[in-house]
Write a protein that holds these residues in place. Structure first.
Motif, short mmCIF file in Angstrom:
data_model
loop_
_atom_site.label_atom_id
_atom_site.label_comp_id
_atom_site.label_asym_id
_atom_site.label_seq_id
_atom_site.Cartn_x
_atom_site.Cartn_y
_atom_site.Cartn_z
N GLY A 39 -10.30 72.45 96.86
CA GLY A 39 -9.10 72.09 96.11
C GLY A 39 -9.38 71.05 95.04
O GLY A 39 -8.88 71.16 93.91
N VAL A 40 -10.18 70.05 95.36
CA VAL A 40 -10.55 69.04 94.37
C VAL A 40 -11.32 69.70 93.23
O VAL A 40 -11.14 69.37 92.05
CB VAL A 40 -11.40 67.92 95.01
CG1 VAL A 40 -11.90 66.95 93.95
CG2 VAL A 40 -10.58 67.17 96.06
N GLY A 41 -12.19 70.65 93.58
CA GLY A 41 -12.92 71.38 92.54
C GLY A 41 -11.99 72.15 91.61
O GLY A 41 -12.21 72.18 90.40
N HIS A 42 -10.93 72.73 92.16
CA HIS A 42 -9.95 73.43 91.34
C HIS A 42 -9.29 72.47 90.36
O HIS A 42 -9.11 72.79 89.17
CB HIS A 42 -8.88 74.07 92.23
CG HIS A 42 -9.25 75.41 92.77
ND1 HIS A 42 -9.38 76.53 91.98
CD2 HIS A 42 -9.53 75.82 94.04
CE1 HIS A 42 -9.71 77.57 92.72
NE2 HIS A 42 -9.82 77.16 93.98
N VAL A 43 -8.89 71.31 90.85
CA VAL A 43 -8.23 70.32 89.98
C VAL A 43 -9.16 69.89 88.85
O VAL A 43 -8.75 69.79 87.69
CB VAL A 43 -7.79 69.09 90.81
CG1 VAL A 43 -7.26 67.99 89.89
CG2 VAL A 43 -6.72 69.48 91.82
N ALA A 44 -10.42 69.63 89.16
CA ALA A 44 -11.38 69.22 88.14
C ALA A 44 -11.59 70.33 87.11
O ALA A 44 -11.73 70.05 85.91
CB ALA A 44 -12.72 68.84 88.79
N THR A 45 -11.60 71.57 87.55
CA THR A 45 -11.78 72.69 86.62
C THR A 45 -10.61 72.77 85.64
O THR A 45 -10.80 72.95 84.43
CB THR A 45 -11.90 74.01 87.40
OG1 THR A 45 -13.03 73.95 88.27
CG2 THR A 45 -12.05 75.18 86.44
N VAL A 46 -9.39 72.62 86.16
CA VAL A 46 -8.21 72.63 85.28
C VAL A 46 -8.27 71.46 84.31
O VAL A 46 -7.98 71.60 83.11
CB VAL A 46 -6.92 72.59 86.12
CG1 VAL A 46 -5.70 72.44 85.20
CG2 VAL A 46 -6.78 73.85 86.96
N LEU A 47 -8.66 70.30 84.81
CA LEU A 47 -8.75 69.12 83.95
C LEU A 47 -9.78 69.32 82.84
O LEU A 47 -9.56 68.91 81.69
CB LEU A 47 -9.13 67.90 84.80
CG LEU A 47 -9.22 66.56 84.04
CD1 LEU A 47 -7.90 66.23 83.37
CD2 LEU A 47 -9.64 65.44 85.00
N SER A 48 -10.89 69.98 83.15
CA SER A 48 -11.90 70.24 82.12
C SER A 48 -11.36 71.16 81.04
O SER A 48 -11.68 71.00 79.85
CB SER A 48 -13.16 70.84 82.75
OG SER A 48 -12.94 72.16 83.20
N MET A 49 -10.51 72.13 81.41
CA MET A 49 -9.89 73.01 80.42
C MET A 49 -8.92 72.24 79.53
O MET A 49 -8.83 72.47 78.32
CB MET A 49 -9.17 74.16 81.11
CG MET A 49 -10.08 75.18 81.78
SD MET A 49 -11.12 76.10 80.60
CE MET A 49 -12.66 75.21 80.76
N VAL A 50 -8.17 71.31 80.13
CA VAL A 50 -7.24 70.49 79.35
C VAL A 50 -7.99 69.63 78.35
O VAL A 50 -7.61 69.53 77.17
CB VAL A 50 -6.38 69.61 80.29
CG1 VAL A 50 -5.54 68.63 79.48
CG2 VAL A 50 -5.47 70.48 81.14
N VAL A 51 -9.07 69.00 78.80
CA VAL A 51 -9.89 68.18 77.90
C VAL A 51 -10.49 69.05 76.80
O VAL A 51 -10.55 68.64 75.63
CB VAL A 51 -10.99 67.45 78.69
CG1 VAL A 51 -11.94 66.71 77.74
CG2 VAL A 51 -10.37 66.47 79.68
#
Length: 206
Positions: A39-51
């Motif tokens: 789940g933490v990995g999912h959040v980081a992936t979404v955050l990388s797309m936002v950045v």
């Protein structure tokens, strides 16, 4: 630039295993489950797309500010350092440091002993499927939108990243539901090596 993901993932795995997990266990008296790591990995992936979307938006603004959108020039140079890509790549690497080890731990823990070796190969299978899906997404975007022309200075790649961010959020929501409904089980206790084994080497279980 891919080396930034690899280095970030390697460093993050070491920090997570040696510092973060022990600290979390000391503070909460609990360990992160494999599903929580994923789940933490999912959040980081979404955050990388936002950045990624924000960086691309800044790049397009710099193109406009310097009057570089000239259709007669197909090789426009944007006065922006390539190092602007590093933050999103580092975040993606951190996400992989949570995501892939979490997947391996989950499969290895939950699969029957006879399938443990096979289970670890699922991560590589998921990565290969993701590459094919990403290619399909790019193809669909190029067919139905004008966001990805041959010259990205005339396109809107930031919109592509925003769409991927939205898809990631929806995917994470679906993952949360599945993870919440999932019940961990110790399949090793259900293995029967005696004469009453099923044909495939282990008896059925719920």
């Amino acid at each position: 630039m891919i080396v930034f993901i690899l280095v970030s993932t390697s460093i993050s795995i070491a920090v997570i295993d040696r510092l973060l997990y022990p600290l979390w266990k000391k503070l909460t008296a609990r360990t992160l489950t494999p599903l929580q790591r994923i789940g933490v990995g999912h959040v980081a992936t979404v955050l990388s797309m936002v950045v990624s979307a924000l960086v691309e938006l800044k790049r397009l603004k710099m193109v406009n500010a310097h009057h570089l959108q000239n259709q007669t020039n197909s090789s426009i140079v944007v006065p922006m350092s390539v190092l602007w890509l590093v933050p999103q790549l580092v975040i993606a690497g951190i996400g992989e440091a949570f995501h892939f080890p979490g997947n391996v731990a989950f499969y290895y823990q939950e699969f029957p002993p006879l399938l443990k070796s096979t289970s670890t190969a699922l991560v590589a299978l998921l990565i290969s499927i993701a590459f094919y899906l990403s290619t399909a997404v790019v193809g669909i975007v190029r067919r139905v939108t004008l966001w990805l022309p041959d010259n990205i200075n005339y396109g809107r790649m930031d919109n592509v990243y925003w769409v991927l961010s939205l898809v990631g959020v929806l995917n994470f929501g679906c993952y949360l539901v599945c993870a919440w409904l999932y019940k961990y089980q110790d399949v090793e206790d259900l293995v029967d090596d005696d004469d009453d084994d099923d044909d495939d080497g282990f008896r059925s279980y719920e």
